[in-house]
Design an enzyme around this catalytic site. Structure first.
Site, short mmCIF file in Angstrom:
data_model
loop_
_atom_site.label_atom_id
_atom_site.label_comp_id
_atom_site.label_asym_id
_atom_site.label_seq_id
_atom_site.Cartn_x
_atom_site.Cartn_y
_atom_site.Cartn_z
N ASN A 173 36.06 52.24 43.42
CA ASN A 173 35.40 52.64 42.17
C ASN A 173 36.01 51.85 41.03
O ASN A 173 37.21 51.93 40.81
CB ASN A 173 35.62 54.12 41.88
N CYS A 211 37.23 59.03 42.86
CA CYS A 211 38.61 58.69 43.24
C CYS A 211 39.18 57.62 42.34
O CYS A 211 38.57 56.59 42.12
CB CYS A 211 38.67 58.16 44.66
N SER A 263 46.98 57.08 52.32
CA SER A 263 46.28 56.01 51.61
C SER A 263 46.85 54.69 52.10
O SER A 263 47.81 54.17 51.54
CB SER A 263 46.50 56.15 50.10
N LEU A 264 46.27 54.14 53.13
CA LEU A 264 46.79 52.91 53.72
C LEU A 264 46.24 51.70 52.95
O LEU A 264 46.98 50.86 52.46
CB LEU A 264 46.41 52.84 55.20
N CYS A 282 39.61 69.33 44.05
CA CYS A 282 40.51 68.18 44.12
C CYS A 282 41.55 68.40 43.02
O CYS A 282 41.22 68.34 41.84
CB CYS A 282 39.69 66.92 43.89
N CYS A 284 44.47 51.99 40.52
CA CYS A 284 44.31 53.42 40.18
C CYS A 284 44.53 53.67 38.69
O CYS A 284 45.52 53.21 38.12
CB CYS A 284 45.29 54.25 41.00
N GLU A 313 43.47 66.49 35.15
CA GLU A 313 42.09 66.69 35.55
C GLU A 313 42.00 67.34 36.92
O GLU A 313 42.83 67.11 37.79
CB GLU A 313 41.36 65.35 35.57
N SER A 358 47.17 64.20 50.36
CA SER A 358 47.01 62.75 50.44
C SER A 358 48.24 62.06 49.84
O SER A 358 48.69 62.40 48.75
CB SER A 358 45.76 62.34 49.66
N CYS A 411 51.65 59.26 37.30
CA CYS A 411 52.16 58.97 38.64
C CYS A 411 53.05 57.74 38.57
O CYS A 411 52.71 56.75 37.94
CB CYS A 411 51.00 58.71 39.60
N GLY A 458 48.60 62.03 40.60
CA GLY A 458 49.96 62.25 41.06
C GLY A 458 50.16 62.02 42.54
O GLY A 458 49.20 61.94 43.30
N GLU A 459 51.42 61.90 42.92
CA GLU A 459 51.79 61.69 44.33
C GLU A 459 52.40 62.99 44.84
O GLU A 459 53.55 63.31 44.53
CB GLU A 459 52.77 60.51 44.42
N CYS A 514 49.82 52.27 41.65
CA CYS A 514 49.01 51.36 42.47
C CYS A 514 48.08 50.56 41.56
O CYS A 514 47.59 51.08 40.55
CB CYS A 514 48.19 52.16 43.48
N1 SAH Z 1 48.67 59.83 45.19
C1 SAH Z 1 47.96 60.22 46.33
C2 SAH Z 1 46.81 61.16 46.05
C3 SAH Z 1 45.94 60.88 44.84
S1 SAH Z 1 44.85 59.51 44.87
C4 SAH Z 1 47.44 59.01 47.07
O1 SAH Z 1 47.50 57.92 46.52
O2 SAH Z 1 47.06 59.17 48.23
C5 SAH Z 1 43.50 59.99 45.91
C6 SAH Z 1 42.81 58.81 46.57
O3 SAH Z 1 42.03 58.05 45.65
C7 SAH Z 1 43.81 57.85 47.19
O4 SAH Z 1 43.41 57.48 48.49
C8 SAH Z 1 43.71 56.68 46.24
O5 SAH Z 1 44.17 55.52 46.84
C9 SAH Z 1 42.25 56.68 45.90
N2 SAH Z 1 41.94 55.81 44.74
C10 SAH Z 1 42.74 55.47 43.73
N3 SAH Z 1 42.10 54.62 42.86
C11 SAH Z 1 40.86 54.43 43.36
C12 SAH Z 1 39.72 53.68 42.91
N4 SAH Z 1 39.73 52.99 41.78
N5 SAH Z 1 38.59 53.74 43.67
C13 SAH Z 1 38.57 54.49 44.80
N6 SAH Z 1 39.59 55.21 45.25
C14 SAH Z 1 40.74 55.19 44.54
FE1 SF4 Z 2 49.64 57.45 42.26
FE2 SF4 Z 2 47.88 57.84 44.28
FE3 SF4 Z 2 47.11 56.61 41.99
FE4 SF4 Z 2 48.77 55.37 43.67
S1 SF4 Z 2 46.62 56.00 44.09
S2 SF4 Z 2 48.99 55.46 41.43
S3 SF4 Z 2 49.99 57.08 44.43
S4 SF4 Z 2 47.78 58.71 42.20
#
Ligand code: SAH
Ligand code: SF4
Length: 338
Positions: free
Chosen positions: A288, A331, A212-213, A105, A119, A90, A189, A112, A159-160, A116
């Site tokens: 979200n 996100c 993404s802390l 984006c 996600c 996407e 990111s 990935c 993806g990362e 996390c």
């Molecule tokens: N893998 C990379 C980039 C893709 S994710 C990363 O993790 O940084 C892009 C952003 O969306 C990241 O900050 C991620 O933590 C955030 N994200 C993932 N799941 C989410 C959710 N359910 N609600 C809001 N943000 C989310």
């Molecule tokens: Fe991968 Fe980023 Fe989603 Fe974590 S937040 S699973 S690193 S895409």
């Protein structure tokens, strides 16, 4: 069939050389692909009809298909794109009404591996890396479909990016040189892949690094992100400091706010402490909802409280506007599935 999208000027020159045409033709084709974003060779109207016919024998503009396109009530567009091997990703286009900025984006991988807990992308596991061509094709597809020129690119799709860094760096170079998108308008990111951050520091990257802390301490972060056990926060802190020293750039800290989990006053205090010597802006992302976990969105009040506690430390804090939630384009909602 050769695909023109993704080729640099030299590679296009090889094609025009083979057809016995001048280098100037290659320059024209390059412009049609990257700046005017045509859908077909027939639209390259400053080439003769005869030359276009010859070109069409061996080349095509793209091999990427738009499988689904959705438009959100806020104008956000989400595309599900299919590559020749059948894999899909996407890509999202965000327009902010008050600005002329058009932000794409993009995804860097199918699925990935970081997985996390919050996600949707991670739930699929890792399928494969995208090539740099597949990364830039996402932007080209948007440009071809909308007729608009993308001005900013964020690697915040599926993806990362730092686990596919060679392709991401090559794509960034092409965005820079062929699309004429300035380095400062590109953002990568990461979930905190330390070797990748170190490599970007060595390269003296001038684009924006976003981390993404999402948590103020090891305990909470390891609950949210398994990667914390591999690259824990104290090591991350060192890597970020080095990165900032080397590049001179301010980084972005992304912090997902989840109700009662990391949105408390205590969390804000710990976060301020962790970031006290890190040159950064903070971007708060209200969670979200995605299926299969019981995290909840924070209330408006707790978002504002958290924001002002961070602001008291002198940092610039923004709350990420939710874009395209009604079409699951926000996100963490990208899954890449039909
Ligand atoms: N893998 C990379 C980039 C893709 S994710 C990363 O993790 O940084 C892009 C952003 O969306 C990241 O900050 C991620 O933590 C955030 N994200 C993932 N799941 C989410 C959710 N359910 N609600 C809001 N943000 C989310
Ligand atoms: Fe991968 Fe980023 Fe989603 Fe974590 S937040 S699973 S690193 S895409």
């Amino acid at each position: 069939m050769k695909t023109l999208s993704g080729l640099n000027l030299k590679e296009i020159e090889e094609i025009t050389d083979n057809l016995g045409a001048s280098k100037f033709r290659a320059r024209q084709i390059h412009n049609w692909i990257y700046l005017k974003s045509v859908n077909s060779i027939d639209e390259m109207t400053d080439l003769s009809v005869k030359f276009r016919e010859e070109l069409k024998q061996t080349t095509q503009v793209t091999d990427v298909k738009i499988k689904i396109k959705q438009e959100s009530s806020d104008g956000t567009l989400k595309y599900l794109l299919e590559f020749p091997d059948g894999e899909c990703v996407e890509t999202v286009l965000m327009r902010f009404d008050n600005r002329a900025n058009l932000t794409a984006c993009v995804s860097s991988q199918v699925g990935c591996a970081v997985n996390c807990s919050f996600c949707a992308t991670g739930k699929r596991g890792f399928i494969r890396n995208l090539t740099y061509k597949e990364i830039i094709e996402q932007v080209l597809t948007i440009q071809r479909d909308t007729g608009l020129k993308v001005t900013n690119v964020v690697f915040m799709g599926q993806g990362e990016p730092l686990l596919n860094l060679d392709n991401v760096l090559k794509a960034m170079e092409i965005f820079n040189e062929n699309f004429q998108i300035g380095a400062r308008r590109l953002t990568v990111s990461t979930s905190g892949i330390i070797p990748g951050i170190e490599r970007l520091a060595e390269l003296d990257m001038q684009s924006t690094l976003a981390l993404s802390l999402h948590a103020p301490n090891h305990e909470i972060r390891s609950k949210l992100m398994q990667i914390e056990n591999k690259y824990p926060m104290p090591d991350l802190h060192k890597a970020l400091k080095k990165y900032i020293e080397k590049t001179g750039r301010r980084i972005t800290i992304e912090y997902l706010l989840i109700k009662d989990l990391n949105d408390t006053i205590e969390s804000a205090k710990q976060l301020v402490n962790y970031l006290k010597d890190i040159k950064c802006n903070i971007n708060l992302i209200p969670y979200n909802p995605t299926e299969k976990n019981d995290y909840q969105k924070p209330s408006g009040n707790s978002i504002m409280r958290f924001k002002s506690l961070l602001e008291q430390s002198g940092k610039k804090v923004t709350v990420r506007l939710e874009r395209g939630a009604d079409i699951d384009a926000a996100c963490g909602q990208l899954r890449g599935k039909v």
